[in-house]
Design an enzyme around this catalytic site. Structure first.
Site, PDB file in Angstrom:
ATOM      1  N   ASN A   8      -3.524   2.606   4.442  1.00 56.19           N
ATOM      2  CA  ASN A   8      -2.191   2.914   4.028  1.00 56.19           C
ATOM      3  C   ASN A   8      -1.430   3.507   5.348  1.00 56.19           C
ATOM      4  OD1 ASN A   8      -3.544   5.367   3.548  1.00 56.19           O
ATOM      5  ND2 ASN A   8      -1.940   5.881   2.029  1.00 56.19           N
ATOM      6  N   VAL A   9      -0.041   3.103   5.279  1.00 49.37           N
ATOM      7  CA  VAL A   9       0.806   3.404   6.436  1.00 49.37           C
ATOM      8  C   VAL A   9       1.929   3.871   5.872  1.00 49.37           C
ATOM      9  CG1 VAL A   9       2.087   2.753   8.611  1.00 49.37           C
ATOM     10  CG2 VAL A   9      -0.146   1.815   8.114  1.00 49.37           C
ATOM     11  N   GLU A  10       2.433   5.083   5.643  1.00 46.07           N
ATOM     12  CA  GLU A  10       3.639   5.841   5.070  1.00 46.07           C
ATOM     13  C   GLU A  10       4.894   5.781   5.948  1.00 46.07           C
ATOM     14  OE1 GLU A  10       2.500   9.374   2.838  1.00 46.07           O
ATOM     15  OE2 GLU A  10       1.293   8.010   1.522  1.00 46.07           O
ATOM     16  N   ASN A  11       6.000   5.984   5.539  1.00 46.99           N
ATOM     17  CA  ASN A  11       7.083   6.291   6.602  1.00 46.99           C
ATOM     18  C   ASN A  11       8.045   7.211   5.813  1.00 46.99           C
ATOM     19  OD1 ASN A  11       9.911   5.074   7.206  1.00 46.99           O
ATOM     20  ND2 ASN A  11       8.422   4.266   8.495  1.00 46.99           N
ATOM     21  N   ALA A  12       8.694   8.077   6.474  1.00 50.78           N
ATOM     22  CA  ALA A  12       9.750   8.896   6.083  1.00 50.78           C
ATOM     23  C   ALA A  12      10.599   8.146   5.290  1.00 50.78           C
ATOM     24  CB  ALA A  12      10.628   9.328   7.417  1.00 50.78           C
ATOM     25  N   SER A  13      11.085   6.935   5.273  1.00 51.39           N
ATOM     26  CA  SER A  13      11.888   6.437   4.479  1.00 51.39           C
ATOM     27  C   SER A  13      10.733   5.801   3.245  1.00 51.39           C
ATOM     28  CB  SER A  13      12.627   5.165   4.873  1.00 51.39           C
ATOM     29  OG  SER A  13      13.178   4.336   3.968  1.00 51.39           O
ATOM     30  N   TYR A  14      10.580   6.683   2.214  1.00 52.19           N
ATOM     31  CA  TYR A  14       9.297   6.412   1.486  1.00 52.19           C
ATOM     32  C   TYR A  14       8.973   4.944   1.132  1.00 52.19           C
ATOM     33  CZ  TYR A  14       9.455  11.573   1.013  1.00 52.19           C
ATOM     34  OH  TYR A  14       9.546  13.002   1.198  1.00 52.19           O
ATOM     35  N   GLU A  58      -4.441  -2.140   0.932  1.00 53.87           N
ATOM     36  CA  GLU A  58      -4.922  -3.338   0.629  1.00 53.87           C
ATOM     37  C   GLU A  58      -4.164  -4.514   1.361  1.00 53.87           C
ATOM     38  OE1 GLU A  58      -4.397  -0.556  -1.311  1.00 53.87           O
ATOM     39  OE2 GLU A  58      -5.427  -0.953  -3.075  1.00 53.87           O
ATOM     40  N   CYS A 117      -2.666  -0.950  -6.321  1.00 55.12           N
ATOM     41  CA  CYS A 117      -1.418  -0.845  -7.345  1.00 55.12           C
ATOM     42  C   CYS A 117      -1.030  -2.562  -7.624  1.00 55.12           C
ATOM     43  CB  CYS A 117      -0.378  -0.377  -6.421  1.00 55.12           C
ATOM     44  SG  CYS A 117       0.335  -1.525  -5.106  1.00 55.12           S
TER      45      CYS A 117
HETATM   46  N1  THU Z   1      -1.687   3.164  -1.911  1.00 58.92           N
HETATM   47  C1  THU Z   1      -2.500   2.469  -1.477  1.00 58.92           C
HETATM   48  O1  THU Z   1      -2.746   2.482  -0.143  1.00 58.92           O
HETATM   49  N2  THU Z   1      -3.092   1.615  -2.099  1.00 58.92           N
HETATM   50  C2  THU Z   1      -2.852   1.499  -3.519  1.00 58.92           C
HETATM   51  O2  THU Z   1      -3.329   0.537  -3.997  1.00 58.92           O
HETATM   52  C3  THU Z   1      -2.132   2.480  -4.168  1.00 58.92           C
HETATM   53  C4  THU Z   1      -1.322   3.593  -3.217  1.00 58.92           C
HETATM   54  C5  THU Z   1      -1.088   4.425  -0.912  1.00 58.92           C
HETATM   55  C6  THU Z   1       0.475   4.137  -0.786  1.00 58.92           C
HETATM   56  C7  THU Z   1       0.825   5.726  -0.596  1.00 58.92           C
HETATM   57  O3  THU Z   1       0.570   5.868   0.705  1.00 58.92           O
HETATM   58  C8  THU Z   1      -0.199   6.523  -1.290  1.00 58.92           C
HETATM   59  O4  THU Z   1      -1.319   5.728  -1.552  1.00 58.92           O
HETATM   60  C9  THU Z   1       0.283   7.245  -2.479  1.00 58.92           C
HETATM   61  O5  THU Z   1       0.656   6.084  -3.365  1.00 58.92           O
END
Ligand code: THU
Length: 130
Positions: free
Chosen positions: A32-38, A45, A76
């Site tokens: 997973n790659v998050e961002n300051a702009s959520y 996946e 998700c």
């Molecule tokens: N996340 C995933 O990488 N896969 C999922 O199927 C559900 C959520 C990540 C997104 C976010 O970076 C963190 O989990 C919390 O939601």
């Protein structure tokens, strides 16, 4: 999973890694790659599926997910839909908690019944997978 430490999750603190096995047995991974702009965050996946497609493969045989959550993380809804594009109802999804070792598995058909796919489109592109 080897790439789990590469997860970029400074906002949620939830670290996720995913691997997809293509039809020829090759494995593609993502985190997973998050961002300051959520809202721009991308799940592990979908990153793994994008890596597979980038490499020229179009079919997911099975998917594995590892997360540092206490329970195995179910994919998700958006990731279920993306997986449906390249898998089928039998595609196996295995999820493991890196914290407890607990393991769960599902078939894509139970995670996303009645999936919307290219079959529903009147003008399905000839290039659509699979
Ligand atoms: N996340 C995933 O990488 N896969 C999922 O199927 C559900 C959520 C990540 C997104 C976010 O970076 C963190 O989990 C919390 O939601």
């Amino acid at each position: 999973m080897r790439v789990l430490p590469n997860s970029y999750a400074p906002y949620s603190g939830v670290h996720v890694a995913a691997a997809v096995e293509a039809e020829d047995g090759t494995v593609y991974t993502g985190v997973n790659v998050e961002n300051a702009s959520y809202g721009l965050t991308v799940c592990a996946e979908r990153v793994a599926v994008a890596a597979m497609v980038t490499a020229g493969r179009r079919r997911v045989k099975r998917m594995a997910i590892v997360a540092d959550t206490r329970e195995p993380l179910p994919p998700c809804g958006a990731c279920r839909q993306v997986l449906a594009e390249f898998g089928d109802p039998d595609t196996l999804v295995v999820s493991i908690s890196a914290a407890t070792g607990e393991r769960r598995e599902w078939r894509l058909g139970e995670l996303l019944p009645h999936a919307f796919t290219a079959r529903q489109l009147p003008r399905r592109g000839s290039d659509a997978a699979p």
